[in-house]
Write an enzyme that holds these catalytic residues in place. Sequence first.
Site, short mmCIF file in Angstrom:
data_model
loop_
_atom_site.label_atom_id
_atom_site.label_comp_id
_atom_site.label_asym_id
_atom_site.label_seq_id
_atom_site.Cartn_x
_atom_site.Cartn_y
_atom_site.Cartn_z
N ASP A 12 69.27 79.41 -55.54
CA ASP A 12 70.26 80.20 -54.79
C ASP A 12 70.12 79.87 -53.31
O ASP A 12 69.17 79.20 -52.90
CB ASP A 12 70.03 81.71 -55.02
CG ASP A 12 71.08 82.57 -54.31
OD1 ASP A 12 72.29 82.27 -54.47
OD2 ASP A 12 70.73 83.51 -53.59
N SER A 13 71.05 80.40 -52.52
CA SER A 13 70.99 80.19 -51.08
C SER A 13 69.90 81.07 -50.44
O SER A 13 69.47 80.80 -49.33
CB SER A 13 72.34 80.51 -50.46
OG SER A 13 72.71 81.83 -50.80
N CYS A 75 73.86 81.22 -58.32
CA CYS A 75 74.67 81.50 -57.14
C CYS A 75 76.11 81.27 -57.54
O CYS A 75 76.48 80.17 -58.00
CB CYS A 75 74.26 80.54 -56.03
SG CYS A 75 75.33 80.58 -54.59
N GLU A 158 70.42 90.32 -47.18
CA GLU A 158 69.34 89.45 -46.70
C GLU A 158 68.53 90.13 -45.60
O GLU A 158 67.40 89.78 -45.33
CB GLU A 158 69.90 88.11 -46.19
CG GLU A 158 70.41 87.20 -47.30
CD GLU A 158 69.30 86.46 -48.05
OE1 GLU A 158 68.23 86.22 -47.47
OE2 GLU A 158 69.50 86.14 -49.24
N CYS A 191 78.71 87.83 -57.07
CA CYS A 191 77.75 87.18 -56.17
C CYS A 191 76.38 87.72 -56.60
O CYS A 191 76.24 88.93 -56.80
CB CYS A 191 78.05 87.56 -54.72
SG CYS A 191 76.76 87.08 -53.56
N HIS A 193 73.81 88.25 -55.09
CA HIS A 193 73.18 89.20 -54.16
C HIS A 193 73.61 90.65 -54.48
O HIS A 193 72.86 91.59 -54.22
CB HIS A 193 73.61 88.91 -52.71
CG HIS A 193 72.86 87.79 -52.06
ND1 HIS A 193 73.03 86.48 -52.42
CD2 HIS A 193 71.94 87.79 -51.06
CE1 HIS A 193 72.26 85.72 -51.65
NE2 HIS A 193 71.58 86.48 -50.82
N1 DGL Z 1 74.25 84.56 -53.94
C1 DGL Z 1 75.34 83.69 -53.66
C2 DGL Z 1 76.46 83.90 -54.66
O1 DGL Z 1 76.20 84.33 -55.78
C3 DGL Z 1 75.97 83.61 -52.31
C4 DGL Z 1 75.34 83.98 -51.09
C5 DGL Z 1 75.75 83.12 -49.94
O2 DGL Z 1 76.84 83.28 -49.37
O3 DGL Z 1 74.95 82.25 -49.63
O4 DGL Z 1 77.58 83.62 -54.37
#
Ligand code: DGL
Length: 293
Positions: A12-13, A75, A158, A191, A193
């Site tokens: 993931d990012s 992600c 984050e 997402c 997150h």
């Molecule tokens: N967790 C990532 C997703 O599922 C995105 C977060 C980001 O923008 O880096 O899209």
Amino acid sequence: MKTAAGPIAVIDSGLGGLTVADALRKALPAEDLIYFGDTAHLPYGNKSPATVAGFVRQIIQFLSPMKPKHVVIACNTATALCLPTMVAEFPEISVSGVIEPGARAAVVAAGAKPVPTIGIIATEATVRSKAYGRAILQRRSMAQVLLRATPLLVPMIEEGRSSDDPVVDLALRQYLQGMISRKLDVLVLGCTHYPLVKKAIARVMGNKVRLIDSAEQCAQDVALRLRRKHLLREVNVNASGEVGSFQSFVTDDPDRFATLAARFLRMKIRPPVLVEPRDLYILAAPAPWKVSA
Ligand code: DGL
């Protein structure tokens, strides 16, 4: 050749993929996990497909000497922008993403309603890609699909903000107003997150809307893929007490990641290994990190 002994790699990012890692730990406690959080390049959600594909390509190349038996792009943004490219570029590695399992679960949750209204909240790049709309309409062509980018959520999460934070609540009320008035049947947290603020999303949407956690669905999908290929580790965790290891790699600020990750995973984690972005270019080097419990 892939064997059951290899780790599962989760990419993931930043912290978001930890929601997938957490679900994987619950579903498959005997498995070793390696986690890559590309914190130096976060957020992916406002970047172009070529840029995100470049990051993900380097990460997979970096992880491949560790012989992962499966790589999950945990992600939505990276899945939407480059999963087919990665599958084509790494035919020897099994790679999957988050969107198909999430879309599948959304359609199931919509039940027998002939024209269900399914909302998706996601990053700007995921919304722009229309990947969720395609995946849902393929399965339920009459569904009404509503997409909403919610870009402030990733930086808030984050930062360590959680469901009881008033700023998160305010942002959600602003973003979700339109969806509330459209009386959704299902809302996909598009997402990885977002499950970290799931309670707040549920509070704002009300209890009539089914929430689909793309992270949980993704973990179940990975478990199924490995089971089908007979690649699950055969360790009876209850009998042996042996649980899989968890090693993380980040491209920036390992201490910060360690603190937040420990909070989200509710366990102390091994210190994350810092992989400087420039080191990702040194791809032929053998991995010095041994993954064992
Ligand atoms: N967790 C990532 C997703 O599922 C995105 C977060 C980001 O923008 O880096 O899209």
